[in-house]
Structures are given as C-alpha cells and as structure tokens.
Design a protein around this motif. Sequence first.
Motif, mmCIF file in Angstrom:
data_model
loop_
_atom_site.group_PDB
_atom_site.id
_atom_site.type_symbol
_atom_site.label_atom_id
_atom_site.label_comp_id
_atom_site.label_asym_id
_atom_site.label_seq_id
_atom_site.Cartn_x
_atom_site.Cartn_y
_atom_site.Cartn_z
ATOM 1 N N VAL A 170 2.315 44.642 70.693
ATOM 2 C CA VAL A 170 3.584 44.060 70.240
ATOM 3 C C VAL A 170 3.875 42.781 71.036
ATOM 4 C CG1 VAL A 170 6.075 44.412 70.082
ATOM 5 C CG2 VAL A 170 4.516 46.263 69.468
ATOM 6 N N MET A 171 3.623 42.824 72.333
ATOM 7 C CA MET A 171 3.837 41.636 73.158
ATOM 8 C C MET A 171 2.925 40.492 72.715
ATOM 9 S SD MET A 171 4.260 43.263 76.991
ATOM 10 C CE MET A 171 5.766 44.104 77.489
ATOM 11 N N ARG A 172 1.642 40.800 72.462
ATOM 12 C CA ARG A 172 0.703 39.764 72.037
ATOM 13 C C ARG A 172 1.108 39.210 70.674
ATOM 14 N NH1 ARG A 172 -1.447 36.580 75.058
ATOM 15 N NH2 ARG A 172 -1.776 35.677 73.016
ATOM 16 N N ASP A 173 1.541 40.077 69.759
ATOM 17 C CA ASP A 173 1.975 39.594 68.445
ATOM 18 C C ASP A 173 3.193 38.677 68.579
ATOM 19 O OD1 ASP A 173 -0.054 40.981 67.233
ATOM 20 O OD2 ASP A 173 1.205 42.634 66.513
ATOM 21 N N THR A 174 4.066 38.996 69.530
ATOM 22 C CA THR A 174 5.240 38.155 69.773
ATOM 23 C C THR A 174 4.814 36.781 70.284
ATOM 24 O OG1 THR A 174 6.582 40.109 70.279
ATOM 25 C CG2 THR A 174 7.409 37.986 71.056
ATOM 26 N N ILE A 175 3.833 36.754 71.162
ATOM 27 C CA ILE A 175 3.324 35.484 71.689
ATOM 28 C C ILE A 175 2.618 34.696 70.599
ATOM 29 C CG2 ILE A 175 1.662 34.451 73.285
ATOM 30 C CD1 ILE A 175 2.279 36.877 75.164
ATOM 31 N N ASP A 176 1.752 35.371 69.828
ATOM 32 C CA ASP A 176 1.005 34.684 68.775
ATOM 33 C C ASP A 176 1.940 34.159 67.690
ATOM 34 O OD1 ASP A 176 -1.287 35.264 70.158
ATOM 35 O OD2 ASP A 176 -1.813 37.014 68.950
ATOM 36 N N GLY A 177 2.999 34.920 67.400
ATOM 37 C CA GLY A 177 3.981 34.444 66.442
ATOM 38 C C GLY A 177 4.690 33.195 66.948
ATOM 39 N N ALA A 178 4.930 33.157 68.238
ATOM 40 C CA ALA A 178 5.562 31.976 68.838
ATOM 41 C C ALA A 178 4.656 30.754 68.704
ATOM 42 C CB ALA A 178 5.863 32.236 70.309
#
Length: 210
Positions: A170-178
């Motif tokens: 979830v953290m990585r998806d949040t970063i990649d979305g950013a």
Amino acid sequence: MRPENSSDGQKRSFIEEARRRQIIAAAVEVISEVGYGNASLARIAERAGISKGVISYHFDGKDDLMTQLVIQLYVSGAEFMTPAIQAADGPRARVLAYLDSNLRFIDANRAYVAALTEVVLNLRGPDGTPKFASAADGEDEIIRPLIDMLRDGQRVGDFGEFDPVVMAKVMRDTIDGAAGRAIREAEWDVEQYSADVCRLFDLATRKGRN
C-alpha cells in the motif's frame, strides 16, 4: 559515488561513470521534449554535446541506454534516500523517512520520472514484449527493505498488528501514484502530500488504531 562495473566486469573510472550519467541526463531531456520514439541516439548526442560514437562506446545501442536510464534512476533514488533513512532513530522514524525521502526524490526529479515512465511503457525485449512488463522480481527487490523495516518495528513494539507485506505494498502504491500525479500536474504540492501521507501511515501502523 563509486565506479560501477562495466559489462566485462572491470571497474569504470570516475570519468567514464560521469560521462555515462551525462549521456543518461541528455536522454532524459530529449525524451521529455520529443518522446521516446523520437529520442534517437543522434539527438541525444547533440544534446550532450558529444558525437554519436561516444554514446556507442559507453552503451550498446539505444535499448541498452534506455535500460541503464531506468537502472540509474533507482540508483540515484537509493543514493538520495539512504542518508535520511540511516539518520532516523528507530523503525517508525525510518519508515516515515523512507516515505518522505522517496516522495521528495520524485518531486526533485519529475522530468527523470516522466522519462522513465516512457521507457518502461515503450522499451521492448527481443521477443517484442515490454522489457519491464514482468516486474515481479524487481518489485520484490524494491519493496523488501520496507517490509523488513515494518517487521522490525513490530518485533520491537513500535508498530501494531498488520500484515507488513500488505502495508508495504500500500505504501509503495501510494508512492508510485504520487509519481504519476507529479508527471501530470506541474504545480502539484508534493511536499504537502508527503506530510499528509506520513501522518496517515503513522496513524495506520500504531497500536490500538482500531
């Protein structure tokens, strides 16, 4: 910065490594301006102020250059993030430093991130399939340190009960979305986003959050 190994296993000199980074930086600029399809070696060489032959000396064609562009972004990201993570005191602080430094790196390298995205979408392997389409192994390497930090925090009591693999994803998806939003929105405030994201995950990982 230390010299990296060349394809024959020999250490590159600092001058050679600097030249490779210069060429990659020129490739980023050209891709940002004309797109991946029009980013020829001739245009990249012109932007770098060198001959096309110099690129051929350092890279085995455009595909190799584009592959190294992707690799170099991750290397540069690690170089940017590692000091902040190592300076943090304790697992919780290290996780928050991971998030914040990663987002700050994206903010400071928007053109590079945009170029990388184009390369990942367009670069093909020998069989014609996207070279970076099957990224399971690469993703595991990227996300493993974050999983380990979350597990360390649970072991010492800094974090509550949750699945560290799911939380890390979830953290990585949040970063990649950013990263995607930073590409699309030039005026987007990544600094404020980082502050909100860190606050969100700080709360999400605490004991008794439910």
